[in-house]
Design a protein around this motif. Sequence first.
Motif: not given
Length: 403
Positions: A168-169, A171, A233-234, A259, A271, A329, A356-357, A382
Motif C-alpha cells: 500500500g501507500f 510503504f 489498500s493502494m 476499497r 491528496r 490514487m 481508513i477502510m 490498517h
Amino acid sequence: MSTKTVTVLVTPEDCDAFGSLGASGLGRVLERARWHAFDQPGGPAADVFTNRGLRPAVRKLTLEQYEDVAAGEWLSVETALTQQAETSFTVHQTARRVADNTLVGEGDCYLVCYNLDDVPARLPDEVSGFFGTRPSVRPGMTQHLAVNGTATAVDIHGDGPSLLFIHGFPFDRTMWRHLMATLTGWRRVAPDLRGMGLSDVAGRGYFMSDYADDMVRLLDILKIDQTVVAGLSMGGYVAFEMFRRYPDRIRALILVHTRAEADDEAGRAARDQMIATAEREGPAAIADAMLPKLLGASTIQAMPRVVEHVRTMIAGTGVEGMVGALEAMKRRRDSRDLLPTIDVPTLVVAGSDDQIMPAKSMKKMAAKIPEAQFIVIPESAHLSPLEQPIALGRVVGEFLDAL
Ligand code: MLT
C-alpha cells in the motif's frame, strides 16, 4: 524444492552483554541450524565434505533481525537452497520464535566449496540431492529487475504456484515480510512499486494502470502465467486495475484493507494537501500525520518495532514516488462496476479497528463480489500484515489451501 526445518536453542553465548541476541548472534544461531539441517539423513553433513578433502566456506552473509530474542528461547529455523552453481551455493534461512511463531530474523548465506589446495571445487551431489531440484533463479534475495524500463526491487521466496503481494501507500515490499516467510508451498513475489522502497522513480504523471502494467510485465519476466494477487489498500487499487486489464492473469484475489470507490472531491483535495506537505516538509511529516490512523492504539502502545518499521518505510519513500502515487490514487477509476464481474475466488480482509477502510464498508464491498469470503482481523487497524501477521497468515493460508 524442499526446505528443511530444525529447532535450535538460543544460548547465553549467542547473546550480547545485555542478554539479547543481536545480528551477530543470529548469524551463529543460523549457522548452527544450517549444520543441524545438513546433518539430517542424506544431507551434506560436514563429513560429506571432509571425506572428499573438501571444505565449504561462508563468503557472504546478509542478515536482518526484526525481533529481540533472549537466551533460553527456542527458534524454529527454515533453510532453503536458493542458488547453486558448480562450486558454490546459497541458502536462505528464516528464524521464528517457537512460542508464538513470530518471525525474528532472516538471512542469506553464500558458501564456496574448496579443495585441500584452496581452489574452488565441485560441490558434493548431496547439496542439490538434499534440497531437491536445482533452483533456476535466485529466490530469497532482493533482486533488481528492469520492469518497463524502471529498476524494480523484488523479493522472491519459495517454489510452487505464484502469489504476488502488492503493498500500500506509502510503504514497500517489506510490509509483507511475515507472510513472505510463512506461506511455504507458494512462490511468493513481493515487489516495490515504481518510486517506492528500493525501486527507481519513473517520472511523474502516471496512473494506477501503469502500476498494473508494471506488475504484469514483472510476471512476464518471471515467466508466471497466472497468479494469486494480494493487494493492501493502494495495492488493492492496483489489483482491481490488473483484473480490469488482465483478468486471465489472475487466479484469485486477496483484497486487504481496500476499497473499490474512486476518490470524491474531498478525497482529491486531501491528496493535494498531502502532496503539498510532502513537497514542503518531506516524508517524515507524512509519517507523523499518517501513523495514528494506520496503526491501532494497542499496536502503537505494545509493538514499538512495528511502529518503527512503518515509520522507516514511510520516511524511506522518496518525495517523487510519494507524489506519483498520490496523483495516481487521485486520478484512479471507480472499480465498483468491476465487483459483480469478479469471477475468481476472492478473500476480502478488513481490520476491526481500521479507520481508513472501515470493516463495515469493506463488508458491503465483499457482498457485491460473487462468492467472496469476508473476514475481519481482530485488533488490527490498517496494517494487519504487520499488526496481526499470525492471524492474517492463518486466514490467507486457509484461503490458499482451498484453491
Ligand atoms: C494505503 O494504505 O495504500 C492508502 O491508505 C490508500 C489511500 O490513501 O487511498
